[in-house]
Design a protein around this motif. Structure first.
Motif, PDB file in Angstrom:
ATOM      1  N   UNK A  14     -14.349 -45.345  32.916  1.00  0.00           N
ATOM      2  CA  UNK A  14     -13.152 -46.158  32.644  1.00  0.00           C
ATOM      3  C   UNK A  14     -11.993 -45.766  33.567  1.00  0.00           C
ATOM      4  N   UNK A  15     -11.161 -46.760  33.972  1.00  0.00           N
ATOM      5  CA  UNK A  15     -10.070 -46.472  34.922  1.00  0.00           C
ATOM      6  C   UNK A  15      -9.112 -45.387  34.440  1.00  0.00           C
ATOM      7  N   UNK A  16      -8.826 -45.346  33.123  1.00  0.00           N
ATOM      8  CA  UNK A  16      -7.841 -44.366  32.638  1.00  0.00           C
ATOM      9  C   UNK A  16      -8.334 -42.925  32.814  1.00  0.00           C
ATOM     10  N   UNK A  17      -9.637 -42.758  33.035  1.00  0.00           N
ATOM     11  CA  UNK A  17     -10.167 -41.399  33.223  1.00  0.00           C
ATOM     12  C   UNK A  17      -9.847 -40.873  34.625  1.00  0.00           C
ATOM     13  N   UNK A  18      -9.271 -41.750  35.474  1.00  0.00           N
ATOM     14  CA  UNK A  18      -8.942 -41.331  36.838  1.00  0.00           C
ATOM     15  C   UNK A  18      -7.511 -40.853  36.975  1.00  0.00           C
ATOM     16  N   UNK A  19      -6.873 -40.464  35.881  1.00  0.00           N
ATOM     17  CA  UNK A  19      -5.492 -39.976  35.974  1.00  0.00           C
ATOM     18  C   UNK A  19      -5.411 -38.504  35.599  1.00  0.00           C
ATOM     19  N   UNK A  20      -4.360 -37.857  36.094  1.00  0.00           N
ATOM     20  CA  UNK A  20      -4.137 -36.452  35.765  1.00  0.00           C
ATOM     21  C   UNK A  20      -3.836 -36.307  34.263  1.00  0.00           C
ATOM     22  N   UNK A  21      -3.062 -37.249  33.730  1.00  0.00           N
ATOM     23  CA  UNK A  21      -2.715 -37.185  32.299  1.00  0.00           C
ATOM     24  C   UNK A  21      -3.948 -37.122  31.408  1.00  0.00           C
ATOM     25  N   UNK A  22      -4.939 -37.907  31.758  1.00  0.00           N
ATOM     26  CA  UNK A  22      -6.161 -37.953  30.955  1.00  0.00           C
ATOM     27  C   UNK A  22      -6.825 -36.575  30.892  1.00  0.00           C
ATOM     28  N   UNK A  23      -6.740 -35.823  31.983  1.00  0.00           N
ATOM     29  CA  UNK A  23      -7.442 -34.533  32.077  1.00  0.00           C
ATOM     30  C   UNK A  23      -6.549 -33.333  31.751  1.00  0.00           C
ATOM     31  N   UNK A  24      -5.242 -33.592  31.527  1.00  0.00           N
ATOM     32  CA  UNK A  24      -4.295 -32.477  31.477  1.00  0.00           C
ATOM     33  C   UNK A  24      -4.604 -31.429  30.389  1.00  0.00           C
ATOM     34  N   UNK A  25      -4.895 -31.877  29.185  1.00  0.00           N
ATOM     35  CA  UNK A  25      -5.132 -30.919  28.091  1.00  0.00           C
ATOM     36  C   UNK A  25      -6.354 -30.055  28.412  1.00  0.00           C
ATOM     37  N   UNK A  26      -7.378 -30.706  28.916  1.00  0.00           N
ATOM     38  CA  UNK A  26      -8.607 -30.008  29.291  1.00  0.00           C
ATOM     39  C   UNK A  26      -8.348 -28.990  30.405  1.00  0.00           C
ATOM     40  N   UNK A  27      -7.536 -29.416  31.391  1.00  0.00           N
ATOM     41  CA  UNK A  27      -7.220 -28.549  32.529  1.00  0.00           C
ATOM     42  C   UNK A  27      -6.431 -27.323  32.067  1.00  0.00           C
ATOM     43  N   UNK A  28      -5.453 -27.572  31.164  1.00  0.00           N
ATOM     44  CA  UNK A  28      -4.646 -26.449  30.666  1.00  0.00           C
ATOM     45  C   UNK A  28      -5.533 -25.372  30.052  1.00  0.00           C
ATOM     46  N   UNK A  29      -6.433 -25.764  29.173  1.00  0.00           N
ATOM     47  CA  UNK A  29      -7.240 -24.722  28.523  1.00  0.00           C
ATOM     48  C   UNK A  29      -8.187 -24.067  29.533  1.00  0.00           C
ATOM     49  N   UNK A  30      -8.684 -24.858  30.481  1.00  0.00           N
ATOM     50  CA  UNK A  30      -9.561 -24.309  31.527  1.00  0.00           C
ATOM     51  C   UNK A  30      -8.844 -23.246  32.355  1.00  0.00           C
ATOM     52  N   UNK A  31      -7.608 -23.561  32.767  1.00  0.00           N
ATOM     53  CA  UNK A  31      -6.925 -22.675  33.717  1.00  0.00           C
ATOM     54  C   UNK A  31      -6.244 -21.507  32.995  1.00  0.00           C
ATOM     55  N   UNK A  32      -5.911 -21.686  31.728  1.00  0.00           N
ATOM     56  CA  UNK A  32      -5.370 -20.562  30.956  1.00  0.00           C
ATOM     57  C   UNK A  32      -6.482 -19.533  30.743  1.00  0.00           C
ATOM     58  N   UNK A  33      -7.700 -20.025  30.534  1.00  0.00           N
ATOM     59  CA  UNK A  33      -8.838 -19.109  30.342  1.00  0.00           C
ATOM     60  C   UNK A  33      -9.080 -18.267  31.602  1.00  0.00           C
ATOM     61  N   UNK A  34      -9.012 -18.866  32.757  1.00  0.00           N
ATOM     62  CA  UNK A  34      -9.138 -18.111  34.011  1.00  0.00           C
ATOM     63  C   UNK A  34      -8.202 -18.689  35.076  1.00  0.00           C
ATOM     64  N   UNK A  35      -6.985 -18.127  35.185  1.00  0.00           N
ATOM     65  CA  UNK A  35      -6.016 -18.682  36.144  1.00  0.00           C
ATOM     66  C   UNK A  35      -6.404 -18.450  37.604  1.00  0.00           C
ATOM     67  N   UNK A  86      -6.984 -36.358  44.114  1.00  0.00           N
ATOM     68  CA  UNK A  86      -5.704 -36.506  43.417  1.00  0.00           C
ATOM     69  C   UNK A  86      -5.358 -37.992  43.445  1.00  0.00           C
ATOM     70  N   UNK A  87      -5.194 -38.618  42.277  1.00  0.00           N
ATOM     71  CA  UNK A  87      -4.954 -40.064  42.266  1.00  0.00           C
ATOM     72  C   UNK A  87      -3.685 -40.440  43.037  1.00  0.00           C
ATOM     73  N   UNK A  88      -3.701 -41.625  43.628  1.00  0.00           N
ATOM     74  CA  UNK A  88      -2.549 -42.097  44.422  1.00  0.00           C
ATOM     75  C   UNK A  88      -1.268 -42.112  43.605  1.00  0.00           C
ATOM     76  N   UNK A  89      -1.402 -42.378  42.312  1.00  0.00           N
ATOM     77  CA  UNK A  89      -0.219 -42.492  41.457  1.00  0.00           C
ATOM     78  C   UNK A  89       0.539 -41.157  41.344  1.00  0.00           C
ATOM     79  N   UNK A  90      -0.119 -40.056  41.679  1.00  0.00           N
ATOM     80  CA  UNK A  90       0.515 -38.746  41.483  1.00  0.00           C
ATOM     81  C   UNK A  90       1.745 -38.554  42.368  1.00  0.00           C
ATOM     82  N   UNK A  91       1.673 -39.000  43.622  1.00  0.00           N
ATOM     83  CA  UNK A  91       2.806 -38.798  44.532  1.00  0.00           C
ATOM     84  C   UNK A  91       4.065 -39.389  43.904  1.00  0.00           C
ATOM     85  N   UNK A  92       3.928 -40.598  43.356  1.00  0.00           N
ATOM     86  CA  UNK A  92       5.054 -41.259  42.708  1.00  0.00           C
ATOM     87  C   UNK A  92       5.544 -40.450  41.500  1.00  0.00           C
ATOM     88  N   UNK A  93       4.584 -39.918  40.753  1.00  0.00           N
ATOM     89  CA  UNK A  93       4.959 -39.149  39.557  1.00  0.00           C
ATOM     90  C   UNK A  93       5.686 -37.855  39.925  1.00  0.00           C
TER      91      UNK A  93
END
Ligand code: ZN
Length: 372
Positions: free
Chosen positions: A89-110, A130-137
Protein backbone atom coordinates in the motif's frame (compact mmCIF):
# COMPACT_ATOMS: atom_id res chain seq x y z
CA UNK A 1 21.84 9.03 24.56
CA UNK A 2 24.59 11.03 26.22
CA UNK A 3 28.11 11.53 24.85
CA UNK A 4 29.33 9.60 27.87
CA UNK A 5 27.31 6.51 26.90
CA UNK A 6 29.08 6.17 23.55
CA UNK A 7 32.24 4.04 23.63
CA UNK A 8 35.44 5.83 22.58
CA UNK A 9 35.25 8.70 20.05
CA UNK A 10 36.68 11.12 22.60
CA UNK A 11 37.99 13.72 20.19
CA UNK A 12 34.74 13.84 18.19
CA UNK A 13 32.60 14.19 21.31
CA UNK A 14 34.83 16.91 22.74
CA UNK A 15 34.95 18.75 19.43
CA UNK A 16 31.14 18.75 19.07
CA UNK A 17 30.34 19.67 22.65
CA UNK A 18 32.88 22.48 22.55
CA UNK A 19 31.45 23.90 19.31
CA UNK A 20 27.93 23.59 20.72
CA UNK A 21 28.85 25.18 24.06
CA UNK A 22 30.45 28.13 22.25
CA UNK A 23 27.54 28.37 19.85
CA UNK A 24 29.82 27.79 16.92
CA UNK A 25 28.21 24.77 15.31
CA UNK A 26 27.48 25.07 11.60
CA UNK A 27 23.78 24.83 10.73
CA UNK A 28 24.36 21.79 8.56
CA UNK A 29 26.65 18.95 9.59
CA UNK A 30 27.45 15.76 7.75
CA UNK A 31 28.73 12.76 9.71
CA UNK A 32 30.70 10.51 7.38
CA UNK A 33 32.49 7.20 7.92
CA UNK A 34 31.96 3.46 7.66
CA UNK A 35 29.18 1.51 9.36
CA UNK A 36 29.60 0.71 13.03
CA UNK A 37 31.31 3.99 13.95
CA UNK A 38 28.56 5.48 16.19
CA UNK A 39 27.54 8.32 13.84
CA UNK A 40 23.81 8.15 14.59
CA UNK A 41 24.35 7.68 18.34
CA UNK A 42 26.58 10.78 18.30
CA UNK A 43 23.84 12.74 16.51
CA UNK A 44 21.40 11.68 19.24
CA UNK A 45 23.88 12.77 21.92
CA UNK A 46 24.42 16.13 20.21
CA UNK A 47 20.67 16.70 19.93
CA UNK A 48 20.30 15.92 23.64
CA UNK A 49 23.18 18.25 24.49
CA UNK A 50 21.71 21.15 22.53
CA UNK A 51 18.27 20.87 24.11
CA UNK A 52 19.27 19.83 27.64
CA UNK A 53 18.27 22.39 30.30
CA UNK A 54 20.92 21.30 32.76
CA UNK A 55 23.97 20.43 30.69
CA UNK A 56 27.59 20.48 31.84
CA UNK A 57 30.51 21.63 29.70
CA UNK A 58 30.83 18.25 28.04
CA UNK A 59 27.52 16.40 28.24
CA UNK A 60 23.78 16.52 28.67
CA UNK A 61 22.34 15.71 32.11
CA UNK A 62 20.31 12.69 31.01
CA UNK A 63 17.55 13.41 33.51
CA UNK A 64 15.80 16.67 32.58
CA UNK A 65 12.54 16.60 30.69
CA UNK A 66 14.27 17.42 27.40
CA UNK A 67 16.80 14.63 27.84
CA UNK A 68 14.10 12.08 28.72
CA UNK A 69 12.18 12.91 25.55
CA UNK A 70 15.33 12.71 23.45
CA UNK A 71 16.14 9.34 25.06
CA UNK A 72 12.82 7.97 23.82
CA UNK A 73 13.29 9.76 20.47
CA UNK A 74 10.00 11.61 20.96
CA UNK A 75 11.30 15.18 21.38
CA UNK A 76 8.87 17.38 19.39
CA UNK A 77 11.73 19.54 18.06
CA UNK A 78 13.80 16.65 16.72
CA UNK A 79 12.76 15.17 13.41
CA UNK A 80 14.11 11.90 11.94
CA UNK A 81 14.32 10.85 8.32
CA UNK A 82 15.54 7.45 7.16
CA UNK A 83 15.09 5.11 4.20
CA UNK A 84 12.04 2.88 4.19
CA UNK A 85 10.95 -0.11 2.19
CA UNK A 86 7.56 0.45 0.64
CA UNK A 87 5.21 -2.51 0.92
CA UNK A 88 2.07 -3.00 -1.17
CA UNK A 89 0.00 0.00 0.00
CA UNK A 90 1.21 3.56 -0.80
CA UNK A 91 1.01 4.73 2.84
CA UNK A 92 3.66 2.13 3.74
CA UNK A 93 6.16 4.20 1.73
CA UNK A 94 6.36 7.02 4.28
CA UNK A 95 8.67 7.62 7.22
CA UNK A 96 5.66 8.23 9.48
CA UNK A 97 4.34 4.75 8.81
CA UNK A 98 7.64 3.20 9.98
CA UNK A 99 8.53 5.67 12.73
CA UNK A 100 7.33 3.74 15.80
CA UNK A 101 8.99 0.58 14.54
CA UNK A 102 12.22 2.45 13.78
CA UNK A 103 12.30 4.05 17.24
CA UNK A 104 12.17 0.73 19.05
CA UNK A 105 14.68 -0.79 16.60
CA UNK A 106 17.24 1.98 17.04
CA UNK A 107 16.75 2.38 20.79
CA UNK A 108 17.54 -1.33 21.13
CA UNK A 109 20.82 -0.87 19.24
CA UNK A 110 21.74 2.74 18.38
CA UNK A 111 24.81 1.45 16.52
CA UNK A 112 22.78 -0.63 14.05
CA UNK A 113 23.29 0.09 10.35
CA UNK A 114 20.88 0.67 7.50
CA UNK A 115 21.20 -2.93 6.35
CA UNK A 116 20.03 -4.21 9.73
CA UNK A 117 17.04 -1.91 9.36
CA UNK A 118 16.27 -3.18 5.85
CA UNK A 119 16.68 -6.71 7.12
CA UNK A 120 14.08 -6.02 9.79
CA UNK A 121 11.50 -4.42 7.52
CA UNK A 122 12.02 -6.17 4.20
CA UNK A 123 9.22 -8.16 2.70
CA UNK A 124 10.86 -9.71 -0.30
CA UNK A 125 12.62 -6.43 -1.16
CA UNK A 126 16.16 -5.80 -0.01
CA UNK A 127 16.57 -2.09 -0.31
CA UNK A 128 14.57 1.07 0.26
CA UNK A 129 14.83 4.81 -0.16
CA UNK A 130 14.04 8.07 1.56
CA UNK A 131 10.65 9.13 0.16
CA UNK A 132 10.58 12.33 -1.92
CA UNK A 133 8.11 13.87 0.52
CA UNK A 134 10.78 13.90 3.25
CA UNK A 135 12.75 16.86 1.87
CA UNK A 136 9.60 18.98 2.12
CA UNK A 137 8.92 17.71 5.63
CA UNK A 138 12.46 18.54 6.75
CA UNK A 139 12.13 22.08 5.40
CA UNK A 140 8.76 22.50 7.11
CA UNK A 141 10.05 21.08 10.40
CA UNK A 142 13.03 23.40 10.56
CA UNK A 143 10.91 26.43 9.62
CA UNK A 144 8.35 25.83 12.37
CA UNK A 145 8.53 27.60 15.70
CA UNK A 146 10.32 25.65 18.40
CA UNK A 147 8.00 23.81 20.74
CA UNK A 148 10.14 23.53 23.84
CA UNK A 149 13.79 22.93 22.96
CA UNK A 150 16.59 25.40 22.24
CA UNK A 151 17.03 23.95 18.78
CA UNK A 152 15.00 22.52 15.94
CA UNK A 153 16.93 19.55 14.66
CA UNK A 154 16.54 17.28 11.65
CA UNK A 155 18.57 14.09 11.53
CA UNK A 156 18.79 12.27 8.20
CA UNK A 157 20.06 8.73 8.65
CA UNK A 158 21.29 7.21 5.41
CA UNK A 159 21.48 10.58 3.62
CA UNK A 160 22.81 8.79 0.52
CA UNK A 161 19.27 7.47 0.06
CA UNK A 162 18.02 11.03 -0.58
CA UNK A 163 19.34 10.83 -4.14
CA UNK A 164 18.58 13.92 -6.22
CA UNK A 165 15.93 15.03 -3.72
CA UNK A 166 18.88 16.28 -1.70
CA UNK A 167 18.96 19.34 -3.97
CA UNK A 168 15.67 20.47 -2.48
CA UNK A 169 17.53 21.04 0.79
CA UNK A 170 20.05 23.46 -0.74
CA UNK A 171 18.12 26.61 0.06
CA UNK A 172 17.58 25.43 3.63
CA UNK A 173 21.30 24.77 4.03
CA UNK A 174 22.26 28.14 2.54
CA UNK A 175 19.69 30.18 4.43
CA UNK A 176 18.99 28.24 7.61
CA UNK A 177 16.36 29.57 10.05
CA UNK A 178 17.68 30.63 13.48
CA UNK A 179 18.56 27.91 15.98
CA UNK A 180 18.23 25.03 13.60
CA UNK A 181 20.53 22.14 12.92
CA UNK A 182 20.50 19.67 10.07
CA UNK A 183 22.58 16.53 10.55
CA UNK A 184 23.14 14.27 7.57
CA UNK A 185 24.57 10.84 8.29
CA UNK A 186 26.12 8.64 5.66
CA UNK A 187 28.44 5.68 5.30
CA UNK A 188 28.64 6.31 1.55
CA UNK A 189 29.92 9.83 1.20
CA UNK A 190 30.69 9.34 -2.49
CA UNK A 191 26.95 9.07 -3.15
CA UNK A 192 26.14 12.43 -1.59
CA UNK A 193 25.58 15.24 -4.09
CA UNK A 194 28.58 17.55 -4.22
CA UNK A 195 26.31 20.57 -3.96
CA UNK A 196 25.22 19.29 -0.53
CA UNK A 197 28.57 17.97 0.65
CA UNK A 198 30.39 21.22 -0.04
CA UNK A 199 27.89 23.22 2.04
CA UNK A 200 27.97 21.05 5.16
CA UNK A 201 30.56 20.90 7.91
CA UNK A 202 31.97 17.39 7.73
CA UNK A 203 32.72 15.34 10.84
CA UNK A 204 34.64 12.19 9.98
CA UNK A 205 34.14 9.00 11.97
CA UNK A 206 37.04 6.59 11.43
CA UNK A 207 36.61 2.91 12.28
CA UNK A 208 37.11 2.13 15.95
CA UNK A 209 40.61 1.26 17.02
CA UNK A 210 41.10 -1.87 19.09
CA UNK A 211 41.83 0.05 22.29
CA UNK A 212 38.45 1.79 22.15
CA UNK A 213 36.61 -1.49 21.61
CA UNK A 214 38.73 -3.39 24.15
CA UNK A 215 37.88 -0.79 26.80
CA UNK A 216 34.20 -1.22 26.00
CA UNK A 217 34.50 -5.03 26.18
CA UNK A 218 36.22 -4.97 29.57
CA UNK A 219 32.94 -3.90 31.14
CA UNK A 220 30.94 -6.65 29.47
CA UNK A 221 33.05 -9.77 28.91
CA UNK A 222 35.35 -11.52 31.37
CA UNK A 223 36.55 -14.37 29.14
CA UNK A 224 39.75 -13.14 27.45
CA UNK A 225 39.66 -15.68 24.62
CA UNK A 226 36.10 -14.69 23.73
CA UNK A 227 37.06 -11.05 24.00
CA UNK A 228 39.97 -11.50 21.60
CA UNK A 229 37.80 -13.35 19.15
CA UNK A 230 35.12 -10.64 19.30
CA UNK A 231 37.67 -7.92 18.67
CA UNK A 232 39.09 -9.69 15.65
CA UNK A 233 35.68 -10.38 14.14
CA UNK A 234 34.47 -6.83 14.74
CA UNK A 235 37.35 -5.37 12.73
CA UNK A 236 36.68 -1.93 14.17
CA UNK A 237 32.88 -2.10 13.78
CA UNK A 238 31.04 -1.47 17.06
CA UNK A 239 27.73 -2.70 15.66
CA UNK A 240 29.24 -6.05 14.67
CA UNK A 241 30.89 -6.31 18.06
CA UNK A 242 27.56 -5.79 19.85
CA UNK A 243 25.69 -8.20 17.60
CA UNK A 244 28.32 -10.90 18.13
CA UNK A 245 28.37 -10.31 21.89
CA UNK A 246 24.73 -11.35 22.02
CA UNK A 247 25.45 -14.69 20.39
CA UNK A 248 26.74 -17.67 22.27
CA UNK A 249 28.94 -18.84 19.44
CA UNK A 250 30.66 -16.06 17.59
CA UNK A 251 30.07 -16.74 13.95
CA UNK A 252 32.70 -15.43 11.60
CA UNK A 253 31.36 -13.11 8.94
CA UNK A 254 29.54 -15.18 6.32
CA UNK A 255 31.68 -18.15 7.37
CA UNK A 256 34.74 -16.85 5.55
CA UNK A 257 36.94 -19.06 7.74
CA UNK A 258 35.11 -22.10 6.38
CA UNK A 259 35.89 -20.83 2.89
CA UNK A 260 39.53 -20.11 3.70
CA UNK A 261 39.97 -23.54 5.31
CA UNK A 262 38.30 -25.21 2.29
CA UNK A 263 40.73 -23.47 -0.03
CA UNK A 264 43.72 -24.42 2.07
CA UNK A 265 42.41 -28.00 2.06
CA UNK A 266 41.76 -27.81 -1.70
CA UNK A 267 38.20 -29.01 -1.15
CA UNK A 268 36.33 -27.82 -4.27
CA UNK A 269 32.95 -29.23 -3.19
CA UNK A 270 33.06 -27.34 0.11
CA UNK A 271 34.14 -24.17 -1.73
CA UNK A 272 31.20 -24.50 -4.08
CA UNK A 273 28.76 -24.95 -1.19
CA UNK A 274 30.17 -21.89 0.52
CA UNK A 275 29.88 -19.79 -2.66
CA UNK A 276 26.19 -20.74 -2.94
CA UNK A 277 25.51 -19.60 0.63
CA UNK A 278 27.58 -16.42 0.17
CA UNK A 279 25.38 -15.21 -2.68
CA UNK A 280 22.21 -15.22 -0.65
CA UNK A 281 23.53 -12.18 1.22
CA UNK A 282 23.44 -8.53 0.15
CA UNK A 283 26.49 -6.95 -1.43
CA UNK A 284 27.35 -4.82 1.55
CA UNK A 285 27.51 -7.85 3.84
CA UNK A 286 29.59 -9.69 1.25
CA UNK A 287 32.06 -6.82 1.07
CA UNK A 288 32.28 -6.57 4.86
CA UNK A 289 33.10 -10.26 5.04
CA UNK A 290 35.90 -9.82 2.49
CA UNK A 291 37.26 -6.80 4.34
CA UNK A 292 37.26 -8.87 7.50
CA UNK A 293 39.26 -11.65 5.83
CA UNK A 294 41.78 -9.13 4.50
CA UNK A 295 42.14 -7.76 8.03
CA UNK A 296 42.68 -11.30 9.32
CA UNK A 297 45.32 -12.14 6.71
CA UNK A 298 47.19 -8.93 7.50
CA UNK A 299 47.27 -10.09 11.12
CA UNK A 300 48.66 -13.43 9.90
CA UNK A 301 51.31 -11.51 8.01
CA UNK A 302 52.25 -9.62 11.18
CA UNK A 303 52.38 -12.89 13.10
CA UNK A 304 54.64 -14.47 10.47
CA UNK A 305 57.05 -11.58 10.43
CA UNK A 306 56.86 -11.01 14.17
CA UNK A 307 56.61 -7.28 13.58
CA UNK A 308 54.32 -7.13 16.57
CA UNK A 309 52.10 -9.38 18.58
CA UNK A 310 48.90 -9.99 16.61
CA UNK A 311 46.31 -7.46 17.68
CA UNK A 312 43.74 -9.87 18.97
CA UNK A 313 42.67 -13.42 18.19
CA UNK A 314 40.73 -16.17 19.89
CA UNK A 315 42.23 -19.67 20.07
CA UNK A 316 40.37 -20.89 16.97
CA UNK A 317 41.53 -18.02 14.77
CA UNK A 318 45.05 -18.18 16.18
CA UNK A 319 45.37 -21.87 15.22
CA UNK A 320 44.66 -21.13 11.58
CA UNK A 321 46.83 -18.01 11.68
CA UNK A 322 49.76 -20.02 12.98
CA UNK A 323 49.29 -22.53 10.17
CA UNK A 324 49.20 -19.75 7.58
CA UNK A 325 52.22 -18.00 9.12
CA UNK A 326 54.20 -21.23 9.07
CA UNK A 327 53.28 -22.57 5.64
CA UNK A 328 52.60 -19.60 3.40
CA UNK A 329 55.23 -17.18 2.21
CA UNK A 330 54.77 -13.42 2.51
CA UNK A 331 54.07 -13.30 -1.22
CA UNK A 332 51.44 -16.01 -0.94
CA UNK A 333 49.63 -14.26 1.91
CA UNK A 334 49.67 -10.93 0.09
CA UNK A 335 48.63 -12.71 -3.12
CA UNK A 336 45.47 -13.90 -1.35
CA UNK A 337 44.87 -10.37 -0.05
CA UNK A 338 45.06 -9.06 -3.64
CA UNK A 339 42.58 -11.71 -4.80
CA UNK A 340 40.19 -10.60 -2.03
CA UNK A 341 40.58 -6.96 -3.06
CA UNK A 342 39.68 -7.99 -6.62
CA UNK A 343 36.58 -9.76 -5.32
CA UNK A 344 35.47 -6.57 -3.54
CA UNK A 345 36.12 -4.58 -6.73
CA UNK A 346 33.93 -7.00 -8.69
CA UNK A 347 31.14 -7.07 -6.11
CA UNK A 348 31.03 -3.28 -6.38
CA UNK A 349 30.64 -3.49 -10.12
CA UNK A 350 27.92 -6.11 -10.07
CA UNK A 351 30.06 -8.59 -11.98
CA UNK A 352 28.73 -12.11 -12.38
CA UNK A 353 30.37 -12.98 -9.16
CA UNK A 354 29.76 -16.73 -8.71
CA UNK A 355 32.01 -17.63 -11.61
CA UNK A 356 34.55 -14.97 -10.65
CA UNK A 357 34.57 -16.15 -7.08
CA UNK A 358 35.22 -19.74 -8.12
CA UNK A 359 38.08 -18.52 -10.34
CA UNK A 360 39.53 -16.56 -7.42
CA UNK A 361 39.15 -19.56 -5.10
CA UNK A 362 41.07 -21.75 -7.54
CA UNK A 363 43.84 -19.18 -7.83
CA UNK A 364 44.06 -18.93 -4.04
CA UNK A 365 44.12 -22.75 -3.77
CA UNK A 366 47.02 -22.89 -6.17
CA UNK A 367 48.99 -20.61 -3.88
CA UNK A 368 48.48 -22.60 -0.72
CA UNK A 369 49.71 -25.83 0.81
CA UNK A 370 47.36 -28.49 2.13
CA UNK A 371 45.79 -27.53 5.45
CA UNK A 372 44.86 -30.21 8.00
ZN1 ZN B 1 19.17 17.25 30.35
Amino acid sequence: MRFGSIPGRQHIKQHLSLLAAKDRLAHALIFTGPNGTAKLATAFALAAYLNCTNRSDHDSCGTCNQCLKQEKLIHPDVHFSFPVIRKDKPETGTVDYHLANWRSFIIENPYADIFDWFEKTKEGKKTGNIPSSEAQKIIRNLSLKRFEGNYKISIIWGAEYLGKDGNRLLKLIEEPPENTLLILITSQKEQILNTILSRCQEIRFPIYNNEELATYLQNHIQDQDRSNSLLLQANGNLNLLIKNMEQENISDQLNVFTWLASMLRKDVIAINQWIESFFVENRETQKNAMHFLIHYLRECFVLKNKQAHPVSMGAKELKMAQYIAKNLSNEEIMGIVHELEDIIYNIDRNAHAKVLLMDSSIRIMDRAFVYH
